[in-house]
Design a protein around this motif. Structure first.
Motif, mmCIF file in Angstrom:
data_model
loop_
_atom_site.group_PDB
_atom_site.id
_atom_site.type_symbol
_atom_site.label_atom_id
_atom_site.label_comp_id
_atom_site.label_asym_id
_atom_site.label_seq_id
_atom_site.Cartn_x
_atom_site.Cartn_y
_atom_site.Cartn_z
ATOM 1 N N UNK A 128 0.825 -1.209 0.000
ATOM 2 C CA UNK A 128 0.000 0.000 0.000
ATOM 3 C C UNK A 128 0.861 1.263 0.000
ATOM 4 N N UNK A 129 2.170 1.137 0.258
ATOM 5 C CA UNK A 129 3.000 2.347 0.242
ATOM 6 C C UNK A 129 3.635 2.523 -1.138
ATOM 7 N N UNK A 130 3.804 3.788 -1.528
ATOM 8 C CA UNK A 130 4.428 4.054 -2.832
ATOM 9 C C UNK A 130 5.942 4.026 -2.711
ATOM 10 N N UNK A 131 6.444 4.097 -1.452
ATOM 11 C CA UNK A 131 7.877 4.249 -1.263
ATOM 12 C C UNK A 131 8.307 3.478 -0.005
ATOM 13 N N UNK A 132 8.945 2.343 -0.202
ATOM 14 C CA UNK A 132 9.334 1.500 0.943
ATOM 15 C C UNK A 132 10.294 2.214 1.890
ATOM 16 N N UNK A 137 13.162 3.637 6.763
ATOM 17 C CA UNK A 137 13.972 4.673 7.450
ATOM 18 C C UNK A 137 13.835 4.569 8.976
ATOM 19 N N UNK A 138 12.744 3.932 9.447
ATOM 20 C CA UNK A 138 12.533 3.808 10.897
ATOM 21 C C UNK A 138 13.224 2.570 11.488
ATOM 22 N N UNK A 139 13.653 1.663 10.630
ATOM 23 C CA UNK A 139 14.157 0.380 11.139
ATOM 24 C C UNK A 139 15.422 0.484 11.995
ATOM 25 N N UNK A 140 16.396 1.349 11.637
ATOM 26 C CA UNK A 140 17.619 1.376 12.451
ATOM 27 C C UNK A 140 17.342 1.617 13.932
ATOM 28 N N UNK A 203 17.153 -2.037 -2.527
ATOM 29 C CA UNK A 203 17.570 -0.632 -2.582
ATOM 30 C C UNK A 203 16.931 0.220 -1.485
ATOM 31 N N UNK A 204 15.805 -0.265 -0.962
ATOM 32 C CA UNK A 204 15.110 0.523 0.070
ATOM 33 C C UNK A 204 15.699 0.285 1.467
ATOM 34 N N UNK A 205 16.604 -0.695 1.582
ATOM 35 C CA UNK A 205 17.143 -1.012 2.915
ATOM 36 C C UNK A 205 18.132 0.058 3.364
ATOM 37 N N UNK A 206 18.076 0.447 4.632
ATOM 38 C CA UNK A 206 19.028 1.446 5.117
ATOM 39 C C UNK A 206 20.435 0.862 5.212
ATOM 40 N N UNK A 207 21.414 1.730 5.367
ATOM 41 C CA UNK A 207 22.796 1.279 5.537
ATOM 42 C C UNK A 207 22.879 0.365 6.757
#
Ligand SMILES: C[S@@+](CC[C@H](N)C(=O)[O-])C[C@H]1O[C@@H](n2cnc3c(N)ncnc32)[C@H](O)[C@@H]1O
Length: 268
Positions: A128-132, A137-140, A203-207
């Motif tokens: 449902x999100x257009x941008x993973x 960005x909240x995961x870290x 590509x959407x995974x944070x560093x």
């Protein structure tokens, strides 16, 4: 509709669906089998007595499963109806200690407190999100070091949907490739659904996060929507299910299907 304005429609659609979600789920000839495959996959990464954050938990079918296995779950969802249904079930089953509940969008996870061992999202809620990246960005800050996340998410490449080409339904067959989202219709409400290839998910995974496993569901097995096929051809379905399980972890079939089970880890 501008992407950020679709959440009230999504909320209303799923809130209406919540009243019959569990009955639809358990009577579907495919979904219970797929949930079992997802649980088997997740069990490889879940440590005993984990604290799990569940995104788009729906009516809590998975939260209740994980609680029964000795884990604690913080279940979150955007839809008021889904949250009310889950709350009722938790009260009825006296699971208040094992399952906490919060109505929040997975794009606003900064509203959460705590650190988790595992983050789980099942059956395409994240589509449902257009941008993973609005979620990742909240995961870290939410995942502990060494923590793992498993997402069951719909990819772009789904061979079963090509069958629509045979019926002349070209738009339906190509809907997963629409960059601006595919129009979806649920319970009288309209919103956009977005599909993601494995590379787009990576590509959407944070560093500091690394993909550790990808498995497909429904590369060749009939998907949950193909109920007529499953009922008409039980023998062929059994054969396709066996083939599906054989191929689901092997490249390149592990990235094509109705859903992907994608697991990644916070390594630093
Ligand atoms: C297909 S249901 C899956 C529910 C549950 N994961 C399951 O497997 O039974 C999709 C869920 O995603 C939720 N959802 C959609 N957009 C969301 C958002 N932005 N934040 C949180 N949940 C969302 C819906 O309310 C719905 O409960």
């Amino acid at each position: 509709m501008p992407v950020d304005q679709q959440w009230p429609e999504v909320n209303q659609a799923f809130s209406k669906q919540s009243s019959h979600f569990d009955v639809d789920d358990s009577s579907n000839p495919v979904l219970p089998l797929w949930r079992k495959r997802i649980y088997q996959n997740v069990e490889n990464f879940l440590k005993p007595h984990s604290f799990i954050l569940e995104l788009n938990s729906g009516t809590g079918i998975d939260a209740i499963h994980f609680a029964s296995k000795g884990h604690r779950v913080h279940a979150t969802d955007l839809s008021g109806g889904m949250i009310e249904t889950l709350q009722r079930k938790v009260t009825q089953l006296s699971l208040e200690k094992e399952i906490s509940i919060q109505q929040v969008s997975f794009e606003n996870l900064n509203q959460l407190n705590g650190e988790f061992d595992f983050v789980f999202s099942n059956f395409g809620g994240l589509n449902c999100t257009s941008d993973l990246k609005k979620v990742t960005r909240h995961l870290p800050s939410l995942l502990k070091a060494g923590g793992v996340a498993t997402w069951v998410i719909m990819p772009r490449f789904c061979p079963w949907e090509w069958l629509w080409l045979l019926k002349g339904k070209f738009k339906m067959a190509g809907r997963r490739w629409m960059r601006t989202g595919a129009p979806s219709h649920l319970e009288g409400h309209y919103f956009l659904t977005y599909y993601f290839s494995l590379s787009e998910i990576k590509m959407s995974l944070p560093e500091g996060f690394q993909l550790i496993k990808c498995e497909s569901l429904g590369f060749c097995a009939p998907p949950p929507a193909a109920t007529q096929f499953v009922k008409r051809f039980p023998g062929i379905t059994r054969f396709l299910n066996r083939l599906d399980q054989l191929l689901s972890s092997r490249f390149p079939f592990n990235r094509w299907g109705d859903h992907l089970i994608v697991t990644f880890k916070k390594i630093s």
